[in-house]
Write a protein that holds these residues in place. Structure first.
Motif, mmCIF file in Angstrom:
data_model
loop_
_atom_site.group_PDB
_atom_site.id
_atom_site.type_symbol
_atom_site.label_atom_id
_atom_site.label_comp_id
_atom_site.label_asym_id
_atom_site.label_seq_id
_atom_site.Cartn_x
_atom_site.Cartn_y
_atom_site.Cartn_z
ATOM 1 N N ALA A 88 -6.067 11.103 -22.592
ATOM 2 C CA ALA A 88 -5.933 9.947 -22.648
ATOM 3 C C ALA A 88 -4.968 9.457 -21.243
ATOM 4 C CB ALA A 88 -5.269 8.982 -23.643
ATOM 5 N N ILE A 89 -3.815 10.080 -21.173
ATOM 6 C CA ILE A 89 -2.756 9.847 -20.347
ATOM 7 C C ILE A 89 -3.242 10.309 -18.971
ATOM 8 C CG2 ILE A 89 -0.502 10.186 -19.433
ATOM 9 C CD1 ILE A 89 0.426 10.009 -22.308
ATOM 10 N N THR A 90 -3.723 11.699 -18.729
ATOM 11 C CA THR A 90 -4.107 12.327 -17.560
ATOM 12 C C THR A 90 -5.253 11.606 -16.991
ATOM 13 O OG1 THR A 90 -5.452 14.020 -18.797
ATOM 14 C CG2 THR A 90 -2.825 14.473 -18.135
ATOM 15 N N PHE A 91 -6.155 10.933 -17.679
ATOM 16 C CA PHE A 91 -7.348 10.542 -17.292
ATOM 17 C C PHE A 91 -6.901 9.166 -16.562
ATOM 18 C CE2 PHE A 91 -11.674 10.798 -18.044
ATOM 19 C CZ PHE A 91 -12.003 11.556 -18.669
ATOM 20 N N MET A 92 -5.851 8.514 -16.832
ATOM 21 C CA MET A 92 -5.482 7.226 -16.155
ATOM 22 C C MET A 92 -4.950 7.546 -15.021
ATOM 23 S SD MET A 92 -4.240 4.458 -19.371
ATOM 24 C CE MET A 92 -3.376 5.730 -20.183
ATOM 25 N N LEU A 93 -3.844 8.538 -14.915
ATOM 26 C CA LEU A 93 -3.224 9.203 -13.936
ATOM 27 C C LEU A 93 -4.292 9.663 -12.880
ATOM 28 C CD1 LEU A 93 -0.266 11.232 -15.684
ATOM 29 C CD2 LEU A 93 -0.158 9.044 -14.770
ATOM 30 N N LEU A 94 -5.085 10.157 -13.242
ATOM 31 C CA LEU A 94 -5.947 10.695 -12.151
ATOM 32 C C LEU A 94 -6.892 9.519 -11.555
ATOM 33 C CD1 LEU A 94 -7.239 13.178 -10.998
ATOM 34 C CD2 LEU A 94 -8.809 13.396 -12.840
ATOM 35 N N GLN A 95 -7.182 8.796 -12.471
ATOM 36 C CA GLN A 95 -7.994 7.491 -11.992
ATOM 37 C C GLN A 95 -7.308 6.581 -11.017
ATOM 38 O OE1 GLN A 95 -10.766 7.189 -13.893
ATOM 39 N NE2 GLN A 95 -11.734 5.500 -12.761
ATOM 40 N N TYR A 96 -5.868 6.576 -11.448
ATOM 41 C CA TYR A 96 -5.083 5.647 -10.569
ATOM 42 C C TYR A 96 -4.871 6.189 -9.002
ATOM 43 C CZ TYR A 96 -0.930 3.393 -8.821
ATOM 44 O OH TYR A 96 -0.102 2.260 -8.074
ATOM 45 N N ALA A 97 -4.758 7.549 -9.177
ATOM 46 C CA ALA A 97 -4.420 8.334 -8.055
ATOM 47 C C ALA A 97 -5.752 8.599 -7.280
ATOM 48 C CB ALA A 97 -4.038 9.748 -8.210
ATOM 49 N N SER A 98 -6.674 8.736 -7.916
ATOM 50 C CA SER A 98 -8.104 8.949 -7.212
ATOM 51 C C SER A 98 -8.447 7.701 -6.511
ATOM 52 C CB SER A 98 -9.220 9.513 -8.014
ATOM 53 O OG SER A 98 -8.947 10.626 -8.498
ATOM 54 N N MET A 99 -8.109 6.426 -6.636
ATOM 55 C CA MET A 99 -8.462 5.448 -6.135
ATOM 56 C C MET A 99 -7.390 5.181 -4.963
ATOM 57 S SD MET A 99 -11.125 4.424 -7.589
ATOM 58 C CE MET A 99 -11.306 2.759 -6.742
ATOM 59 N N ARG A 100 -6.595 5.867 -4.802
ATOM 60 C CA ARG A 100 -5.272 5.613 -3.647
ATOM 61 C C ARG A 100 -5.111 6.744 -2.688
ATOM 62 N NH1 ARG A 100 -4.981 2.706 -8.171
ATOM 63 N NH2 ARG A 100 -3.975 0.767 -8.200
ATOM 64 N N LEU A 101 -5.490 8.077 -2.844
ATOM 65 C CA LEU A 101 -5.455 9.170 -2.395
ATOM 66 C C LEU A 101 -6.639 9.835 -2.069
ATOM 67 C CD1 LEU A 101 -2.336 10.608 -4.105
ATOM 68 C CD2 LEU A 101 -2.342 9.128 -1.802
ATOM 69 N N PRO A 102 -6.933 10.496 -0.901
ATOM 70 C CA PRO A 102 -8.137 11.458 -0.547
ATOM 71 C C PRO A 102 -8.219 12.342 -1.726
ATOM 72 C CG PRO A 102 -6.788 11.042 1.385
ATOM 73 C CD PRO A 102 -5.892 10.444 0.221
ATOM 74 N N LYS A 127 0.772 -1.114 0.046
ATOM 75 C CA LYS A 127 -0.074 -0.165 0.006
ATOM 76 C C LYS A 127 0.848 1.287 -0.220
ATOM 77 C CE LYS A 127 -4.193 -1.851 2.202
ATOM 78 N NZ LYS A 127 -5.100 -1.783 3.363
ATOM 79 N N GLY A 128 2.093 1.167 0.671
ATOM 80 C CA GLY A 128 2.914 2.356 0.717
ATOM 81 C C GLY A 128 3.642 2.680 -0.608
ATOM 82 N N ARG A 129 3.849 1.704 -1.479
ATOM 83 C CA ARG A 129 4.229 1.724 -2.577
ATOM 84 C C ARG A 129 3.260 2.380 -3.551
ATOM 85 N NH1 ARG A 129 6.748 -3.516 -1.551
ATOM 86 N NH2 ARG A 129 5.173 -4.546 -2.693
ATOM 87 N N GLU A 130 2.029 1.632 -3.362
ATOM 88 C CA GLU A 130 0.984 2.300 -4.188
ATOM 89 C C GLU A 130 0.630 3.894 -4.110
ATOM 90 O OE1 GLU A 130 -2.510 0.130 -3.950
ATOM 91 O OE2 GLU A 130 -1.771 -1.425 -5.052
ATOM 92 N N LYS A 131 0.752 4.303 -2.656
ATOM 93 C CA LYS A 131 0.589 5.664 -2.567
ATOM 94 C C LYS A 131 1.762 6.447 -3.089
ATOM 95 C CE LYS A 131 -2.517 5.185 1.343
ATOM 96 N NZ LYS A 131 -2.775 5.830 2.743
ATOM 97 N N LEU A 132 3.000 5.947 -2.754
ATOM 98 C CA LEU A 132 4.088 6.638 -3.532
ATOM 99 C C LEU A 132 3.879 7.004 -5.170
ATOM 100 C CD1 LEU A 132 6.726 8.058 -2.914
ATOM 101 C CD2 LEU A 132 7.877 5.686 -3.334
ATOM 102 N N LEU A 133 3.425 5.825 -5.820
ATOM 103 C CA LEU A 133 3.354 5.862 -7.180
ATOM 104 C C LEU A 133 2.033 6.880 -7.479
ATOM 105 C CD1 LEU A 133 3.805 2.222 -8.133
ATOM 106 C CD2 LEU A 133 5.086 3.950 -8.703
ATOM 107 N N ALA A 134 1.251 6.745 -6.671
ATOM 108 C CA ALA A 134 0.068 7.984 -6.780
ATOM 109 C C ALA A 134 0.523 9.262 -6.727
ATOM 110 C CB ALA A 134 -1.037 7.357 -5.669
ATOM 111 N N HIS A 135 1.223 9.460 -5.805
ATOM 112 C CA HIS A 135 1.716 10.881 -5.674
ATOM 113 C C HIS A 135 2.622 11.318 -6.999
ATOM 114 C CE1 HIS A 135 0.584 11.923 -1.544
ATOM 115 N NE2 HIS A 135 1.044 10.933 -1.133
ATOM 116 N N ALA A 136 3.474 10.306 -7.406
ATOM 117 C CA ALA A 136 4.359 10.534 -8.665
ATOM 118 C C ALA A 136 3.254 10.746 -9.782
ATOM 119 C CB ALA A 136 5.180 9.370 -8.843
ATOM 120 N N ALA A 137 2.138 10.001 -9.851
ATOM 121 C CA ALA A 137 1.314 10.300 -10.955
ATOM 122 C C ALA A 137 0.769 11.580 -10.978
ATOM 123 C CB ALA A 137 0.162 9.159 -10.986
#
Length: 313
Positions: A249-263, A20-30
């Motif tokens: 296309a790319i920002t949709f995926m970045l936002l989608q990924y981060a929104s499921m892992r960060l407030p 989960k920590g790695r996923e949140k770190l990737l979400a911040h990078a996204a």
């Protein structure tokens, strides 16, 4: 006997925590990449808006995006094709994004990319309010303080370290138009988390794009059909390609990924970096470089975001 049964659970729990920590770190990078890419949509979108109105420009962009995301989702990534369930979710999200995009391009006909960037920085606080309303997600005081620090730095950057410009800020027609879109986008982020549970995030993003298009037809279909594409300068074609592939296309995926892992407030808190990237991009495009005082504001924004990222959710 009980102790032996309990022992194996600890490594699994530690593994889950690390994952989960790695996923949140990737979400911040996204979201850091998201802010940089979105900045390009303001500068390049402003250039394209000089040659094509908001309605046909946005529709053209989303038709191309649908093709790009379809190939990416079901071709490159190999996501199994399934019919969308509960279509009303995609229709609602598509409507919110359609309003946001239309108002952004419409605003760029009346104001500059930097000024629209100023309005964009209101989104995290708006999103925090919608997150509380839609999913009961509260923003803790320390996160709110970090958002305020980042906002102050962003305002300093937006107005190029000119106190007089800050004090005499006059909200114009373009800013008011775009503010409506910012409200819609602020609602969109927490709704992704509410509606997208258990769905493949890439496929979910594709169907949102598909159901955005019907909202764009009334203002864009006829003008787009009547457009003389051969007469459009190459810069417009390049801009449409960038907006369709990169900042949709790319920002949709970045936002989608981060929104499921960060407030939601943390997700859109990265929007505060967008004006900084706009300033840099405007300089690269030959519109002049910002002063050292402006980059000091960018540093304040980055510090606020760093504090926010380190705070627990």
């Amino acid at each position: 006997m009980t102790e032996n049964l309990d022992l194996p659970a600890a490594p699994a729990n530690r593994h889950t925590v690390h994952a989960k920590g790695r996923e949140k770190l990737l979400a911040h990078a996204a979201m850091l990449l998201f802010a940089a890419l979105i900045a390009g949509s303001f500068s390049f979108g402003g250039m394209a808006a000089q040659h094509l109105e908001a309605g046909p420009l946005t529709l053209w962009r989303y038709l191309m995006t649908m093709v790009v995301m379809g190939v990416l989702t079901f071709g490159v990534l190999g996501v199994p094709f399934t019919k969308p369930r509960r279509v009303w979710r995609y229709a609602l999200l598509g409507g919110l994004i359609a309003v946001y995009m239309l108002t952004m391009f419409a605003a760029l006909e009346f104001t500059s990319p930097v000024q629209t960037g100023a309005v964009f920085t209101l989104m995290p606080l708006i999103s925090a309010g919608f997150a509380l309303l839609f999913i009961g997600q509260k923003t803790r005081p320390d996160v709110m303080i970090a958002l305020v620090i980042a906002a102050l730095g962003a305002i300093w950057v937006i107005f190029r370290a000119d106190i007089g410009a800050i004090l005499s800020f006059d909200v114009g027609r373009g800013e008011l138009i775009y503010f409506v879109g910012v409200i819609c986008h602020g609602a969109y982020v927490p709704l992704i988390r509410k509606f997208g549970q258990g769905e493949n995030p890439v496929a979910f993003g594709f169907w949102v794009v598909v159901f955005t298009i019907p909202w764009l037809l009334p203002t864009g279909a006829v003008p787009l059909a009547e457009t003389d594409f051969a007469a459009l300068p190459g810069a417009v074609w390049a801009t449409i390609a960038y907006l369709s592939i990169v900042t949709t296309a790319i920002t949709f995926m970045l936002l989608q990924y981060a929104s499921m892992r960060l407030p939601a407030p943390k997700v859109l808190g990265y929007g505060y970096l967008t004006p900084t990237f706009i300033i840099l991009l405007e300089g690269l495009l030959g519109h002049g470089w910002a002063s050292p005082a402006v980059f000091l504001g960018a540093l304040v924004t980055a510090a606020g975001l760093l504090v926010m990222g380190l705070l627990r959710d």
